[in-house]
Design an enzyme around this catalytic site. Structure first.
Site, mmCIF file in Angstrom:
data_model
loop_
_atom_site.group_PDB
_atom_site.id
_atom_site.type_symbol
_atom_site.label_atom_id
_atom_site.label_comp_id
_atom_site.label_asym_id
_atom_site.label_seq_id
_atom_site.Cartn_x
_atom_site.Cartn_y
_atom_site.Cartn_z
ATOM 1 C CD GLU A 131 -2.527 1.683 0.264
ATOM 2 O OE1 GLU A 131 -3.259 0.983 -0.247
ATOM 3 O OE2 GLU A 131 -2.272 2.982 -0.077
ATOM 4 N N GLY A 154 -6.924 1.056 3.913
ATOM 5 C CA GLY A 154 -8.356 1.536 4.061
ATOM 6 C C GLY A 154 -8.500 1.964 2.538
ATOM 7 N N GLY A 155 -7.686 2.407 1.811
ATOM 8 C CA GLY A 155 -7.755 2.906 0.407
ATOM 9 C C GLY A 155 -8.758 4.300 0.550
ATOM 10 C CB CYS A 202 -13.489 2.647 1.112
ATOM 11 S SG CYS A 202 -14.628 2.522 2.428
ATOM 12 N N GLY A 211 -24.879 15.354 -10.739
ATOM 13 C CA GLY A 211 -25.698 14.869 -9.703
ATOM 14 C C GLY A 211 -25.580 13.607 -9.438
ATOM 15 C CG HIS A 270 -44.889 -4.457 15.241
ATOM 16 N ND1 HIS A 270 -45.011 -3.675 14.100
ATOM 17 C CD2 HIS A 270 -45.475 -4.185 16.326
ATOM 18 C CE1 HIS A 270 -45.957 -2.742 14.548
ATOM 19 N NE2 HIS A 270 -46.093 -2.957 15.807
HETATM 20 P P1 NAD Z 1 -21.373 9.052 -10.668
HETATM 21 O O1 NAD Z 1 -21.219 8.179 -11.707
HETATM 22 O O2 NAD Z 1 -22.102 8.425 -9.320
HETATM 23 O O3 NAD Z 1 -22.194 10.162 -10.988
HETATM 24 C C1 NAD Z 1 -21.516 11.221 -11.999
HETATM 25 C C2 NAD Z 1 -22.984 12.042 -12.695
HETATM 26 O O4 NAD Z 1 -22.118 13.019 -13.399
HETATM 27 C C3 NAD Z 1 -23.706 11.252 -13.487
HETATM 28 O O5 NAD Z 1 -25.094 11.515 -13.042
HETATM 29 C C4 NAD Z 1 -23.573 11.983 -14.485
HETATM 30 O O6 NAD Z 1 -24.599 11.802 -15.654
HETATM 31 C C5 NAD Z 1 -22.925 13.221 -14.519
HETATM 32 N N1 NAD Z 1 -22.208 13.887 -15.343
HETATM 33 C C6 NAD Z 1 -21.316 13.067 -16.183
HETATM 34 N N2 NAD Z 1 -20.740 14.223 -16.940
HETATM 35 C C7 NAD Z 1 -21.186 15.380 -16.791
HETATM 36 C C8 NAD Z 1 -21.012 16.829 -17.087
HETATM 37 N N3 NAD Z 1 -20.090 16.980 -18.080
HETATM 38 N N4 NAD Z 1 -21.865 17.656 -16.737
HETATM 39 C C9 NAD Z 1 -22.815 17.262 -15.817
HETATM 40 N N5 NAD Z 1 -23.011 16.013 -15.281
HETATM 41 C C10 NAD Z 1 -22.005 14.912 -15.668
HETATM 42 O O7 NAD Z 1 -19.856 9.456 -10.099
HETATM 43 P P2 NAD Z 1 -19.659 10.299 -8.491
HETATM 44 O O8 NAD Z 1 -20.802 10.739 -8.063
HETATM 45 O O9 NAD Z 1 -18.425 11.066 -9.057
HETATM 46 O O10 NAD Z 1 -19.089 9.153 -7.939
HETATM 47 C C11 NAD Z 1 -17.904 8.172 -8.243
HETATM 48 C C12 NAD Z 1 -17.920 6.836 -7.737
HETATM 49 O O11 NAD Z 1 -17.845 6.862 -6.237
HETATM 50 C C13 NAD Z 1 -19.084 6.151 -8.031
HETATM 51 O O12 NAD Z 1 -18.548 4.865 -8.702
HETATM 52 C C14 NAD Z 1 -19.762 5.697 -6.907
HETATM 53 O O13 NAD Z 1 -20.412 4.726 -6.916
HETATM 54 C C15 NAD Z 1 -18.640 5.965 -5.865
HETATM 55 N N6 NAD Z 1 -19.366 6.314 -4.601
HETATM 56 C C16 NAD Z 1 -20.217 5.623 -3.867
HETATM 57 C C17 NAD Z 1 -20.877 6.051 -2.753
HETATM 58 C C18 NAD Z 1 -22.097 5.381 -2.063
HETATM 59 O O14 NAD Z 1 -22.092 4.183 -2.449
HETATM 60 N N7 NAD Z 1 -22.731 6.040 -1.304
HETATM 61 C C19 NAD Z 1 -20.690 7.413 -2.504
HETATM 62 C C20 NAD Z 1 -19.799 8.094 -3.011
HETATM 63 C C21 NAD Z 1 -18.950 7.675 -4.215
#
Ligand code: NAD
Length: 449
Positions: free
Chosen positions: A32, A37-38, A40, A174, A437
């Site tokens: 590493e 923990g990376g 995450c 979003g 419940h």
């Molecule tokens: P994401 O793929 O969830 O969302 C990216 C969003 O950006 C999409 O809705 C897409 O349509 C939009 N997008 C792409 N290009 C764009 C542009 N030029 N203008 C406007 N919108 C655009 O990616 P993220 O939110 O960056 O998250 C990254 C990774 O991290 C994902 O793989 C996610 O699963 C992971 N993550 C998971 C969690 C969780 O499980 N709760 C939390 C945070 C991150």
């Protein structure tokens, strides 16, 4: 030095695999370059959830009167919120280190480089291994937005470190990260605008529930520009950012103190000798793995975000277990059938299995059953003024094809549906399970009855 397993990358996939392999009696070295923990644990799931819990506590304190509790002078101290976040991360990192050491894993801090299918170098040393387990994770994608290089821009990393909330924040993307930070900064009083290219936020989750979540945040003051593209970015003289955007109904301009860009992540495939393995890749450049996470080199496995299949920490953990089982000669296979997705907004939204739009696209027959979350007594007791929605999608064989929940604690109850799906329970079999419940999870029985 020779080991049975060399693990590259100490995130959830890497440390899970290392401990599992060591417990199975294999000699294990784990490389590493930063902190175990990376992403995450150090700059993703855990720190964001810690910040979001502070925001949720703030929301609860502001709404305490609804529950008959008087709370005066509610305020948020972002410096102390950040200090607590660091404390949580430190504690968990230490926990992982002691777990690795107790299992007898050799932890090497440094940047590993692959020389061949059995050889890794790190810090001038050469390590030989019977099996290689690759889990180097993913990195933030920066989109080619005109002017992005001229403005001061946050990724999730800077947003996570911020010690004073900006007056205004423009979030490009979003998705999961965008919505979780929109939630956090909205609670802190920042004027948030989310610019999303797709027609709805959180593409990939149930669109009806996402629209309800978006409406809820719009009522709290978040502006959403969906179906919108950023066409130019430029710095303002006061240090803020100006964005030009276009959408079907025209163009517009937006100004904000800060800009957060979160449009996705991609696997880290360069800079550590991966090319020396000559692995088979998909058209998109992802490593091809079989159902035991084995690459085209039989002793090399690729798990977690690196293989690009699911990009979720919980998927990575299960993939790691399957890969180690395969090294130990066991017949275990990865199932992606019931992997839950959760977004930790307030309220949370979660889903598992198929969405209605995916089923419709495939022409799969289904029936949708849904109820407001207020059909759960426990939900009503604890969520004053909230409605939420639970939707179950049932196939023609009377088994669950998908489950979707908007309402707290969606993150906790979605596993009930995931278990029913993974086990292939019919609706009748699931209904025969006795739920305690009152619990919010009873909503599933209500929807089915
Ligand atoms: P994401 O793929 O969830 O969302 C990216 C969003 O950006 C999409 O809705 C897409 O349509 C939009 N997008 C792409 N290009 C764009 C542009 N030029 N203008 C406007 N919108 C655009 O990616 P993220 O939110 O960056 O998250 C990254 C990774 O991290 C994902 O793989 C996610 O699963 C992971 N993550 C998971 C969690 C969780 O499980 N709760 C939390 C945070 C991150």
């Amino acid at each position: 030095m020779r080991y049975q397993v060399a693990v590259i990358g100490g995130g959830p996939a890497g440390y899970t695999a290392a401990v599992a392999a060591a417990k199975a009696g294999m000699s294990v070295v784990l490389f590493e370059r930063q902190s175990v923990g990376g992403v995450c644990l150090n700059e993703g799931c855990i720190p964001t959830k810690t910040l979001l819990y502070s925001a949720k506590t703030l929301d609860a304190a502001r709404q305490a009167q609804k529950y008959g509790i008087g709370v005066d002078n509610v305020s948020a101290d972002l410096v102390r919120i950040q200090a607590r976040k660091q404390k949580v991360v430190r504690k968990l990192v230490l926990g992982i280190k002691s777990m690795l050491s107790a299992a007898g894993v050799q932890l090497v801090t440094g940047e590993a480089h692959i020389e061949g299918p059995n050889t890794v170098t790190c810090g001038g040393q050469t390590y030989e291994a019977d099996n290689l387990l690759l889990c180097t994770g993913s990195q933030t994608v920066m989109p080619p937005l005109p002017g992005l290089d001229t403005v001061d821009c946050w990724t999730h990393r800077e947003a996570l470190q911020c010690t004073s909330a900006p007056q205004s924040l423009c979030i490009v993307g979003g998705g999961v990260i965008g919505m979780e930070f929109a939630s956090f900064f909205c609670s802190l009083g920042t004027k948030v605008t989310v610019i999303e290219m797709a027609e709805e936020v959180l593409p990939g989750l149930d669109a009806e529930l996402c629209a309800l979540l978006r409406d809820g945040y719009a009522r709290k003051g978040v502006d959403f520009l969906t179906g919108t593209r950023v066409t130019a970015l430029r710095p303002m003289s006061d240090g803020g950012v100006e964005a030009d955007y276009e959408r079907q109904d025209g163009t517009g301009k937006l100004r904000a103190e800060k800009l957060l860009v979160c449009v996705g992540r991609r696997p880290v495939t360069q800079g550590w000798g991966l090319e020396n393995l000559h692995l088979r890749l998909t058209d998109r450049g992802n490593i091809i793995v079989d159902r035991q996470l084995r690459t085209s080199q039989p002793n090399v496995y690729a798990v977690g975000d690196l293989n690009g299949v699911s990009m979720l920490a919980h998927t990575a953990v299960r993939e790691a277990e399957v890969a180690v089982a395969s090294m130990a000669g066991k017949d275990e296979y990865m199932s992606y059938r019931a992997i839950p997705s959760v977004v930790y907004t307030n309220p949370e939204i979660a889903g598992v299995g198929q969405t209605e739009s995916a089923l419709q696209k495939r022409g799969t027959a289904y029936r949708a059953l849904k109820l407001p979350m207020t059909f759960s007594g426990r939900f009503v007791a604890e969520n004053e003024g909230q409605t939420g929605l639970c939707k179950l999608l049932i196939g023609s064989d009377n088994r669950l094809l998908g489950a979707h929940v908007l309402g707290n604690p969606a993150s906790e109850i979605i596993t009930l549906a995931a278990m029913a799906m993974e086990a292939g329970l019919t609706v009748d079999q699931w209904k025969r399970v006795v739920f305690p419940h009152p619990t919010v999870g009873e909503i599933f029985r209500e929807v089915l009855s």
